[in-house]
Scaffold this motif. Sequence first.
Motif, PDB file in Angstrom:
ATOM      1  N   ALA A   1       0.831  -1.208   0.000  1.00  0.00           N
ATOM      2  CA  ALA A   1       0.000   0.000   0.000  1.00  0.00           C
ATOM      3  C   ALA A   1       0.868   1.262   0.000  1.00  0.00           C
ATOM      4  N   ASN A   2       1.972   1.243   0.728  1.00  0.00           N
ATOM      5  CA  ASN A   2       2.868   2.401   0.763  1.00  0.00           C
ATOM      6  C   ASN A   2       3.548   2.620  -0.587  1.00  0.00           C
ATOM      7  N   VAL A   3       3.977   1.532  -1.204  1.00  0.00           N
ATOM      8  CA  VAL A   3       4.612   1.640  -2.517  1.00  0.00           C
ATOM      9  C   VAL A   3       3.601   2.161  -3.537  1.00  0.00           C
ATOM     10  N   ALA A   4       2.389   1.636  -3.495  1.00  0.00           N
ATOM     11  CA  ALA A   4       1.349   2.086  -4.428  1.00  0.00           C
ATOM     12  C   ALA A   4       1.034   3.569  -4.231  1.00  0.00           C
ATOM     13  N   LEU A   5       0.934   3.997  -2.984  1.00  0.00           N
ATOM     14  CA  LEU A   5       0.652   5.403  -2.688  1.00  0.00           C
ATOM     15  C   LEU A   5       1.756   6.306  -3.232  1.00  0.00           C
ATOM     16  N   LEU A   6       3.006   5.980  -2.941  1.00  0.00           N
ATOM     17  CA  LEU A   6       4.119   6.791  -3.418  1.00  0.00           C
ATOM     18  C   LEU A   6       4.201   6.787  -4.940  1.00  0.00           C
ATOM     19  N   THR A   7       3.967   5.648  -5.548  1.00  0.00           N
ATOM     20  CA  THR A   7       4.000   5.545  -7.007  1.00  0.00           C
ATOM     21  C   THR A   7       2.931   6.430  -7.636  1.00  0.00           C
ATOM     22  N   ARG A   8       1.702   6.329  -7.139  1.00  0.00           N
ATOM     23  CA  ARG A   8       0.610   7.168  -7.672  1.00  0.00           C
ATOM     24  C   ARG A   8       0.916   8.653  -7.486  1.00  0.00           C
ATOM     25  N   LEU A   9       1.376   8.992  -6.313  1.00  0.00           N
ATOM     26  CA  LEU A   9       1.679  10.386  -5.988  1.00  0.00           C
ATOM     27  C   LEU A   9       2.748  10.947  -6.921  1.00  0.00           C
ATOM     28  N   LEU A  10       3.824  10.208  -7.114  1.00  0.00           N
ATOM     29  CA  LEU A  10       4.914  10.676  -7.957  1.00  0.00           C
ATOM     30  C   LEU A  10       4.538  10.672  -9.436  1.00  0.00           C
ATOM     31  N   GLN A  11       3.790   9.671  -9.874  1.00  0.00           N
ATOM     32  CA  GLN A  11       3.333   9.661 -11.263  1.00  0.00           C
ATOM     33  C   GLN A  11       2.431  10.858 -11.548  1.00  0.00           C
ATOM     34  N   ARG A  12       1.585  11.193 -10.613  1.00  0.00           N
ATOM     35  CA  ARG A  12       0.691  12.346 -10.758  1.00  0.00           C
ATOM     36  C   ARG A  12       1.492  13.640 -10.929  1.00  0.00           C
ATOM     37  N   GLU A  13       2.686  13.680 -10.336  1.00  0.00           N
ATOM     38  CA  GLU A  13       3.548  14.861 -10.430  1.00  0.00           C
ATOM     39  C   GLU A  13       4.474  14.812 -11.648  1.00  0.00           C
ATOM     40  N   GLY A  14       4.347  13.769 -12.477  1.00  0.00           N
ATOM     41  CA  GLY A  14       5.123  13.686 -13.705  1.00  0.00           C
ATOM     42  C   GLY A  14       6.363  12.820 -13.639  1.00  0.00           C
ATOM     43  N   PHE A  15       6.608  12.170 -12.503  1.00  0.00           N
ATOM     44  CA  PHE A  15       7.757  11.276 -12.406  1.00  0.00           C
ATOM     45  C   PHE A  15       7.503  10.037 -13.252  1.00  0.00           C
ATOM     46  N   GLN A  16       8.505   9.659 -14.036  1.00  0.00           N
ATOM     47  CA  GLN A  16       8.345   8.560 -14.982  1.00  0.00           C
ATOM     48  C   GLN A  16       9.289   7.384 -14.726  1.00  0.00           C
ATOM     49  N   ARG A  17      10.390   7.639 -14.049  1.00  0.00           N
ATOM     50  CA  ARG A  17      11.428   6.610 -13.889  1.00  0.00           C
ATOM     51  C   ARG A  17      11.407   6.069 -12.464  1.00  0.00           C
ATOM     52  N   LEU A  18      10.317   5.361 -12.157  1.00  0.00           N
ATOM     53  CA  LEU A  18      10.112   4.826 -10.811  1.00  0.00           C
ATOM     54  C   LEU A  18      10.406   3.335 -10.795  1.00  0.00           C
ATOM     55  N   SER A  19      11.131   2.916  -9.780  1.00  0.00           N
ATOM     56  CA  SER A  19      11.384   1.495  -9.543  1.00  0.00           C
ATOM     57  C   SER A  19      11.054   1.234  -8.088  1.00  0.00           C
ATOM     58  N   SER A  20      10.568   0.024  -7.807  1.00  0.00           N
ATOM     59  CA  SER A  20      10.215  -0.270  -6.421  1.00  0.00           C
ATOM     60  C   SER A  20      10.359  -1.755  -6.144  1.00  0.00           C
ATOM     61  N   THR A  21      10.446  -2.045  -4.848  1.00  0.00           N
ATOM     62  CA  THR A  21      10.464  -3.430  -4.401  1.00  0.00           C
ATOM     63  C   THR A  21       9.818  -3.511  -3.025  1.00  0.00           C
ATOM     64  N   PHE A  22       9.156  -4.637  -2.804  1.00  0.00           N
ATOM     65  CA  PHE A  22       8.579  -4.939  -1.490  1.00  0.00           C
ATOM     66  C   PHE A  22       9.540  -5.783  -0.668  1.00  0.00           C
ATOM     67  N   ASP A  23      10.569  -6.303  -1.315  1.00  0.00           N
ATOM     68  CA  ASP A  23      11.517  -7.199  -0.660  1.00  0.00           C
ATOM     69  C   ASP A  23      12.851  -6.476  -0.455  1.00  0.00           C
ATOM     70  N   PRO A  24      13.161  -6.100   0.769  1.00  0.00           N
ATOM     71  CA  PRO A  24      14.397  -5.360   1.004  1.00  0.00           C
ATOM     72  C   PRO A  24      15.655  -6.132   0.610  1.00  0.00           C
ATOM     73  N   ARG A  25      15.549  -7.455   0.503  1.00  0.00           N
ATOM     74  CA  ARG A  25      16.717  -8.248   0.102  1.00  0.00           C
ATOM     75  C   ARG A  25      17.166  -7.924  -1.322  1.00  0.00           C
ATOM     76  N   SER A  26      16.270  -7.385  -2.149  1.00  0.00           N
ATOM     77  CA  SER A  26      16.647  -7.011  -3.514  1.00  0.00           C
ATOM     78  C   SER A  26      17.052  -5.540  -3.617  1.00  0.00           C
ATOM     79  N   GLY A  27      16.963  -4.802  -2.514  1.00  0.00           N
ATOM     80  CA  GLY A  27      17.243  -3.373  -2.519  1.00  0.00           C
ATOM     81  C   GLY A  27      18.652  -3.011  -2.939  1.00  0.00           C
ATOM     82  N   LEU A  28      19.635  -3.727  -2.448  1.00  0.00           N
ATOM     83  CA  LEU A  28      21.027  -3.410  -2.757  1.00  0.00           C
ATOM     84  C   LEU A  28      21.329  -3.632  -4.242  1.00  0.00           C
TER      85      LEU A  28
END
Length: 154
Positions: A23-50
């Motif tokens: 839900a947090n990732v979806a909220l941030l993604t929607r918010l940033l897309q609404r502001e024109g951000f296009q190059r968004l990447s995300s993960t729910f698994d912190p093990r893939s973060g690095l």
Amino acid sequence: MQLNTTIEIPADAKVLIIDDEAANVALLTRLLQREGFQRLSSTFDPRSGLDMFRDIKPDIVLLDLMMPHIDGFQLLEAFSRLVGPHNFVPIVVLTADTSITTRRRALSLGAKDFLVKPLDAVETVLRIVNLLETRFLFLELQRLTGDIVDGGVR
């Protein structure tokens, strides 16, 4: 030397979101897309973060602190080692824990700002844009002085 004036922050900025709550990732993604951000990447698994950090070479990271397997503090430490002392990649901590201990620990590990959950949409966008403006000014300064290191990430 000539300044690069072609940067359009929302279109050009690479944003990495790491949060185990969909839900947090979806909220941030929607918010940033609404502001024109296009190059968004995300993960729910912190093990893939690095690995994502290394691959994407983000301009900013939005990082939850309390996650399973690897917490945000561990990722902060790893990101700081990758970025090094002569580069600037802002990491914004997302947390509901506003204790002085948490703030000090995150700042000592390289966090540049905090967003307190639940997030305020306007404040979130303003803080992200402000840090990205600083990031792009830093990169321009590096370009002008000939001291750039692979987008600011080793």
